[in-house]
Scaffold this motif. Structure first.
Motif, PDB file in Angstrom:
ATOM      1  N   UNK A 126       1.241   3.205 -17.610  1.00  0.00           N
ATOM      2  CA  UNK A 126       0.289   3.799 -18.250  1.00  0.00           C
ATOM      3  C   UNK A 126      -0.384   4.951 -17.664  1.00  0.00           C
ATOM      4  N   UNK A 127      -0.080   6.176 -17.562  1.00  0.00           N
ATOM      5  CA  UNK A 127      -0.625   7.277 -16.764  1.00  0.00           C
ATOM      6  C   UNK A 127      -2.121   7.376 -17.095  1.00  0.00           C
ATOM      7  N   UNK A 128      -2.471   6.704 -18.239  1.00  0.00           N
ATOM      8  CA  UNK A 128      -4.030   7.184 -18.457  1.00  0.00           C
ATOM      9  C   UNK A 128      -4.826   6.373 -17.727  1.00  0.00           C
ATOM     10  N   UNK A 129      -4.282   5.367 -16.893  1.00  0.00           N
ATOM     11  CA  UNK A 129      -5.079   4.402 -16.179  1.00  0.00           C
ATOM     12  C   UNK A 129      -5.358   5.308 -14.787  1.00  0.00           C
ATOM     13  N   UNK A 130      -4.954   6.347 -14.586  1.00  0.00           N
ATOM     14  CA  UNK A 130      -4.902   7.322 -13.431  1.00  0.00           C
ATOM     15  C   UNK A 130      -6.047   8.256 -13.657  1.00  0.00           C
ATOM     16  N   UNK A 131      -6.701   8.440 -14.814  1.00  0.00           N
ATOM     17  CA  UNK A 131      -7.500   9.327 -15.256  1.00  0.00           C
ATOM     18  C   UNK A 131      -8.816   8.649 -15.720  1.00  0.00           C
ATOM     19  N   UNK A 132      -9.936   9.074 -15.368  1.00  0.00           N
ATOM     20  CA  UNK A 132     -11.207   8.271 -15.900  1.00  0.00           C
ATOM     21  C   UNK A 132     -11.539   8.628 -17.350  1.00  0.00           C
ATOM     22  N   UNK A 133     -11.922   7.461 -18.056  1.00  0.00           N
ATOM     23  CA  UNK A 133     -12.091   7.612 -19.491  1.00  0.00           C
ATOM     24  C   UNK A 133     -12.904   6.530 -20.055  1.00  0.00           C
ATOM     25  N   UNK A 134     -13.280   6.533 -21.283  1.00  0.00           N
ATOM     26  CA  UNK A 134     -14.147   5.430 -21.997  1.00  0.00           C
ATOM     27  C   UNK A 134     -13.748   4.251 -21.582  1.00  0.00           C
ATOM     28  N   UNK A 135     -14.743   3.241 -21.459  1.00  0.00           N
ATOM     29  CA  UNK A 135     -14.281   1.735 -20.912  1.00  0.00           C
ATOM     30  C   UNK A 135     -13.698   1.215 -22.197  1.00  0.00           C
ATOM     31  N   UNK A 136     -12.781   0.275 -22.181  1.00  0.00           N
ATOM     32  CA  UNK A 136     -11.859  -0.224 -23.177  1.00  0.00           C
ATOM     33  C   UNK A 136     -12.774  -1.363 -23.658  1.00  0.00           C
ATOM     34  N   UNK A 137     -12.785  -1.541 -25.042  1.00  0.00           N
ATOM     35  CA  UNK A 137     -13.410  -2.475 -25.751  1.00  0.00           C
ATOM     36  C   UNK A 137     -12.500  -3.463 -26.592  1.00  0.00           C
TER      37      UNK A 137
END
Length: 358
Positions: A130-141
């Motif tokens: 999951x390359x999204x984990x290498x980018x900062x983003x919103x906190x998962x809920x």
């Protein structure tokens, strides 16, 4: 020939300094904090707590940081630290039937009382990076599970009601404490459980896998696997009753195994049991499978020579700290021993050459 060797203190100090530099890594990258490790590398923290026999997420996270992520080294640090701690009291047995469950599944009953709770698990995820984990983003809920104060009975209780599973013997005898007393063989089930619970996960996993491949008398179903929090209480003599002092997270697994009976036991299901600190379901399942394999004698079964049935083999080799110490000691100076071996080989070679020349 004996050669005196003196330790190089300066070299050792330099090695420590180099280790600290390697631990820190690139200074331009933000330093990893202990709270980050505790919260985001939780499964590693849980493993260190379980195999270190000390429930303290902060200390386990610190040990992981200090060891540069080497979990066996982190376990070693935790075990060394726990020997310095005083013991104030012995807690009462925890009641896992009253566990506040985050995950509860059964492979034997689909519609079990209390329901199945999938919880946080990799079981239903795709094994894709999951390359999204290498980018900062919103906190998962995640959705909040409804709170329930009701006890969640064990699935094996359903089998026990019909007399279909072997009852567990009850005893008031205080079990031996592996953290304070050396392992003695043969070991009773309580001592075996302690050794397996704090044993190396990879080793116990391999043994459990071997039982599934036929090297042991197990044909197991996961009767129930549950993860959650339970209260820990101690008896206060001055008060005359028990007081809850906190709660811990546990993983519990009960396996249901085929058993056609023996000379001493009727046909029925038998249990394997695993209980591990923190969320560690792979370890809990492994412990339950090996636990069942080690019960062959008390169930009146024949010993078929499987490694998982041999308690001396299992219990003497499952401890990763002991195994690491014995393995890594061979890199320490053995100059005198080697010189003796070298002289022996030279003499034997000379004798062999002399005999060949005759």
């Amino acid at each position: 020939m004996y050669v005196a060797v003196k330790g190089g203190e300066k070299a050792i100090d330099n090695a420590h300094a180099w280790l600290a530099e390697e631990r820190r890594g690139d200074p331009s990258v933000a330093e990893l904090s202990v709270p980050q490790i505790r919260e985001q590398l939780k499964l590693s923290v849980n493993r260190v707590m379980a195999e270190g026999s000390l429930y303290d997420p902060d200390l386990a996270a610190l040990a992981i940081k200090q060891s540069r992520g080497d979990l066996i080294e982190a376990v070693f640090l935790i075990r060394a630290y726990r020997t310095t701690l005083p013991r104030f009291a012995a807690s009462n047995p925890v009641e896992t039937a009253k566990m506040a469950v985050d995950r509860r599944i059964s492979a034997t009953f689909k519609d079990l009382p209390g329901g199945q709770i999938l919880g946080p698990t990799f079981d239903y995820t795709h094994r894709l990076l999951d390359f999204k984990l290498m980018a900062e983003g919103e906190l998962p809920t995640a959705p909040t599970a409804p709170a329930s104060g009701e006890a969640v009975p064990h699935v094996t209780g359903l089998l026990a009601q019909g007399g279909l599973i072997q009852p567990e013997p009850q005893t008031d005898e205080m079990p031996p404490d592996l953290t304070r007393e050396p392992l003695e063989l043969p070991a009773n089930r309580a001592l075996r459980q302690q050794a397996l619970t704090r044993g190396d996960e990879g080793f116990v996993l391999s043994l459990a896998y071997s039982t599934q491949r036929g090297y042991g008398r197990t044909h197991a179903f996961v009767g129930e696997l549950r993860i959650g929090r339970v209260g820990v209480s101690v008896n206060i003599p001055e008060l005359g009753f028990a007081v809850e002092i906190g709660e811990i997270e546990l993983t519990e697994c009960e396996t249901v195994n085929q058993f056609t009976g023996s000379k001493t036991e009727p046909p029925q299901f038998t249990r394997g049991y695993g209980l591990v600190l923190g969320q560690s379901e792979r370890k809990a399942i492994s412990v339950s499978l090996v636990d069942r394999a080690l019960r062959w004698a008390e169930l009146g079964e024949d010993f078929i020579g499987a490694p998982a049935q041999d308690q001396e083999f299992v219990l003497s080799h499952c401890d990763n700290v002991q195994a690491t110490g014995f393995l890594e000691h061979i890199k320490l100076p053995h100059y005198v021993d080697f010189q003796a071996e070298l002289e022996l080989i030279r003499r034997l070679r000379s004798e062999a050459i002399a005999e060949a020349a005759e």
